[in-house]
Scaffold this motif. Structure first.
Motif, PDB file in Angstrom:
ATOM      1  N   PRO A 134      11.708   6.557  -7.059  1.00  0.00           N
ATOM      2  CA  PRO A 134      11.890   5.997  -5.719  1.00  0.00           C
ATOM      3  C   PRO A 134      12.439   4.571  -5.742  1.00  0.00           C
ATOM      4  O   PRO A 134      12.356   3.871  -6.739  1.00  0.00           O
ATOM      5  N   ASN A 135      12.980   4.183  -4.615  1.00  0.00           N
ATOM      6  CA  ASN A 135      13.399   2.805  -4.397  1.00  0.00           C
ATOM      7  C   ASN A 135      12.150   2.046  -3.970  1.00  0.00           C
ATOM      8  O   ASN A 135      11.683   2.192  -2.855  1.00  0.00           O
ATOM      9  N   PHE A 136      11.605   1.239  -4.852  1.00  0.00           N
ATOM     10  CA  PHE A 136      10.310   0.629  -4.584  1.00  0.00           C
ATOM     11  C   PHE A 136      10.334  -0.548  -3.630  1.00  0.00           C
ATOM     12  O   PHE A 136       9.325  -1.166  -3.404  1.00  0.00           O
ATOM     13  N   THR A 137      11.463  -0.879  -3.046  1.00  0.00           N
ATOM     14  CA  THR A 137      11.443  -1.973  -2.081  1.00  0.00           C
ATOM     15  C   THR A 137      11.515  -1.487  -0.634  1.00  0.00           C
ATOM     16  O   THR A 137      11.257  -2.251   0.277  1.00  0.00           O
ATOM     17  N   TYR A 165       0.836  -1.206   0.000  1.00  0.00           N
ATOM     18  CA  TYR A 165       0.000   0.000   0.000  1.00  0.00           C
ATOM     19  C   TYR A 165       0.876   1.264   0.000  1.00  0.00           C
ATOM     20  O   TYR A 165       0.623   2.205  -0.747  1.00  0.00           O
ATOM     21  N   HIS A 166       1.903   1.277   0.826  1.00  0.00           N
ATOM     22  CA  HIS A 166       2.790   2.444   0.876  1.00  0.00           C
ATOM     23  C   HIS A 166       3.602   2.592  -0.407  1.00  0.00           C
ATOM     24  O   HIS A 166       3.876   3.709  -0.844  1.00  0.00           O
ATOM     25  N   GLU A 167       3.983   1.474  -1.007  1.00  0.00           N
ATOM     26  CA  GLU A 167       4.652   1.539  -2.309  1.00  0.00           C
ATOM     27  C   GLU A 167       3.704   2.161  -3.340  1.00  0.00           C
ATOM     28  O   GLU A 167       4.109   2.971  -4.176  1.00  0.00           O
ATOM     29  N   PHE A 168       2.440   1.780  -3.283  1.00  0.00           N
ATOM     30  CA  PHE A 168       1.424   2.314  -4.187  1.00  0.00           C
ATOM     31  C   PHE A 168       1.258   3.820  -3.994  1.00  0.00           C
ATOM     32  O   PHE A 168       1.149   4.576  -4.962  1.00  0.00           O
ATOM     33  N   ASP A 180      12.819   7.816   3.887  1.00  0.00           N
ATOM     34  CA  ASP A 180      13.713   8.379   2.866  1.00  0.00           C
ATOM     35  C   ASP A 180      13.010   8.722   1.558  1.00  0.00           C
ATOM     36  O   ASP A 180      13.243   9.782   0.980  1.00  0.00           O
ATOM     37  N   GLU A 181      12.172   7.846   1.067  1.00  0.00           N
ATOM     38  CA  GLU A 181      11.518   8.091  -0.224  1.00  0.00           C
ATOM     39  C   GLU A 181      10.546   9.266  -0.143  1.00  0.00           C
ATOM     40  O   GLU A 181      10.427  10.041  -1.082  1.00  0.00           O
ATOM     41  N   TYR A 182       9.855   9.383   0.988  1.00  0.00           N
ATOM     42  CA  TYR A 182       8.930  10.508   1.160  1.00  0.00           C
ATOM     43  C   TYR A 182       9.690  11.830   1.248  1.00  0.00           C
ATOM     44  O   TYR A 182       9.259  12.846   0.725  1.00  0.00           O
TER      45      TYR A 182
END
Length: 153
Positions: free
Chosen positions: A75-78, A59-62, A132-134
């Protein structure tokens, strides 16, 4: 359900952190939509816990993909998935340890503030996987516009 009026820093267990303090609205949706149906159909809490945390990670990756993947930001999707998988494993570890009589006796003697710090130390070492991605995509800059009390550190 009050969403975030419950300080994370007052958690005395990993299960309290995730079940009663971290975004309780989403937690309740995950509990009703994923955890309980899996427990009922497979009769396995560990599988239900991992499935629930994996769903939260996806969900957060989405969210990153849909809301913040614009322009040059890649972003780093993992990272989100790893963050929630780690915390699901910490929750399972707590469940295993809590069944140990010695662990339960020692745990009952630990002061609540020290328990707070121990619980936070299960999350903090990997919190960069979540944040980090946010930060990189500028989400907090958007929040600063909407919520002017957020200031630059």
């Amino acid at each position: 359900i009050e969403v975030n009026d419950n300080p994370l820093s007052q958690s005395t267990s990993v299960s309290e952190f995730w079940g009663q303090r971290w975004n309780r609205l989403v937690g309740e949706l995950l509990r009703v939509g994923i955890f309980k149906p899996i427990v009922q159909s497979l009769d396995s809490k560990p599988v239900a816990v991992l499935a629930t945390f994996l769903a939260s990670g996806f969900y957060h990756e989405f969210i990153l993909l849909v809301l913040y993947c614009v322009g040059a930001f890649k972003p780093n999707f993992t990272a989100q998935l790893l963050f929630f998988l780690w915390n699901g494993l910490m929750l399972l570890l707590e469940g295993i340890l809590s069944q140990n009589v010695t662990f339960a006796q020692v745990s009952s003697k630990i002061p609540p503030r020290l328990k707070n710090m121990i619980v936070l130390m299960t999350v903090l070492p990997v919190s960069h996987w979540f944040l980090d991605e946010y930060v990189a995509c500028g989400m907090f800059k958007d929040f600063a516009v909407a919520f002017p009390l957020i200031t630059k550190l």
